[in-house]
Design a protein around this motif. Structure first.
Motif, mmCIF file in Angstrom:
data_model
loop_
_atom_site.group_PDB
_atom_site.id
_atom_site.type_symbol
_atom_site.label_atom_id
_atom_site.label_comp_id
_atom_site.label_asym_id
_atom_site.label_seq_id
_atom_site.Cartn_x
_atom_site.Cartn_y
_atom_site.Cartn_z
ATOM 1 N N PRO A 60 -17.017 -2.701 1.003
ATOM 2 C CA PRO A 60 -17.402 -1.384 1.533
ATOM 3 C C PRO A 60 -16.622 -1.055 2.799
ATOM 4 O O PRO A 60 -16.439 -1.930 3.675
ATOM 5 N N GLY A 61 -16.169 0.176 2.878
ATOM 6 C CA GLY A 61 -15.356 0.595 4.006
ATOM 7 C C GLY A 61 -13.869 0.405 3.789
ATOM 8 O O GLY A 61 -13.057 0.890 4.586
ATOM 9 N N GLY A 62 -13.512 -0.284 2.722
ATOM 10 C CA GLY A 62 -12.108 -0.552 2.439
ATOM 11 C C GLY A 62 -11.419 0.589 1.720
ATOM 12 O O GLY A 62 -12.000 1.654 1.498
ATOM 13 N N MET B 140 -8.085 6.266 -1.931
ATOM 14 C CA MET B 140 -9.525 6.188 -1.728
ATOM 15 C C MET B 140 -9.808 5.385 -0.463
ATOM 16 O O MET B 140 -9.480 4.195 -0.392
ATOM 17 N N ASP B 141 -10.367 6.032 0.525
ATOM 18 C CA ASP B 141 -10.699 5.393 1.791
ATOM 19 C C ASP B 141 -12.209 5.390 2.010
ATOM 20 O O ASP B 141 -12.941 6.120 1.352
ATOM 21 N N PRO C 191 -20.330 1.424 -2.122
ATOM 22 C CA PRO C 191 -20.754 0.781 -3.377
ATOM 23 C C PRO C 191 -20.956 1.788 -4.503
ATOM 24 O O PRO C 191 -20.688 1.458 -5.679
ATOM 25 N N GLU C 192 -21.385 2.999 -4.176
ATOM 26 C CA GLU C 192 -21.605 4.010 -5.222
ATOM 27 C C GLU C 192 -20.306 4.559 -5.809
ATOM 28 O O GLU C 192 -20.343 5.340 -6.766
ATOM 29 N N VAL D 188 -16.753 -1.841 -5.636
ATOM 30 C CA VAL D 188 -16.941 -1.870 -4.190
ATOM 31 C C VAL D 188 -18.181 -2.705 -3.897
ATOM 32 O O VAL D 188 -19.306 -2.306 -4.196
ATOM 33 N N SER D 189 -17.944 -3.862 -3.337
ATOM 34 C CA SER D 189 -19.045 -4.800 -3.119
ATOM 35 C C SER D 189 -18.676 -5.790 -2.038
ATOM 36 O O SER D 189 -17.497 -6.156 -1.885
#
Length: 127
Positions: free
Chosen positions: A13-15, A82-83, A87-88, A125-126
């Motif tokens: 997340p945040g990546g 994608m920045d 998780p969604e 995303v995890s």
């Protein structure tokens, strides 16, 4: 005539990730190209669409401000940067060629407006 999306993977997340969509058998020039995603158990969701000129682009409310679509017609490639991934955002991402050159507001996220679909790439995303 084929499209192939690639560049997916596992990210925290945040990546960030950058997806690419490559065409073979036809040229992207002159066509708008869209990105869709489908999470397990959910329907296909329009994420973004870039016009043939790159000057009129659309984003879903859920990704606006975090994702950026771009294109390089000389390489027949469309990108989705994608920045600040969440998780969604976890889903299989697909690219598709729009019917024409300029997507219509209110229709750009409708799958039936696209004539050629590529194989998807999985984004997870995890932490």
């Amino acid at each position: 005539v084929q499209l192939q999306a690639f560049g997916g993977g596992l990210v925290q997340p945040g990546g960030s990730l950058r997806l690419s969509c490559a065409a073979s058998g036809f040229r992207f020039a002159g066509y708008a190209v869209g990105w869709f995603r489908q999470a397990p158990g959910k329907g296909r969701e329009g994420v973004s669409c870039i016009s043939s000129s790159g000057g009129r682009n659309f984003y879903s409310a859920s990704v606006k401000g975090r994702f950026t679509v771009s294109r390089e017609d000389a390489e027949d490639t469309v990108y989705l940067q994608m920045d600040s991934l969440k998780p969604e955002d976890t889903a299989t991402y697909y690219c598709a060629r729009y019917l024409g050159s300029h997507p219509i507001a209110g229709l750009w996220a409708t799958p039936s407006q696209y004539v050629t679909w590529g194989k998807g790439t999985l984004v997870t995303v995890s932490s």
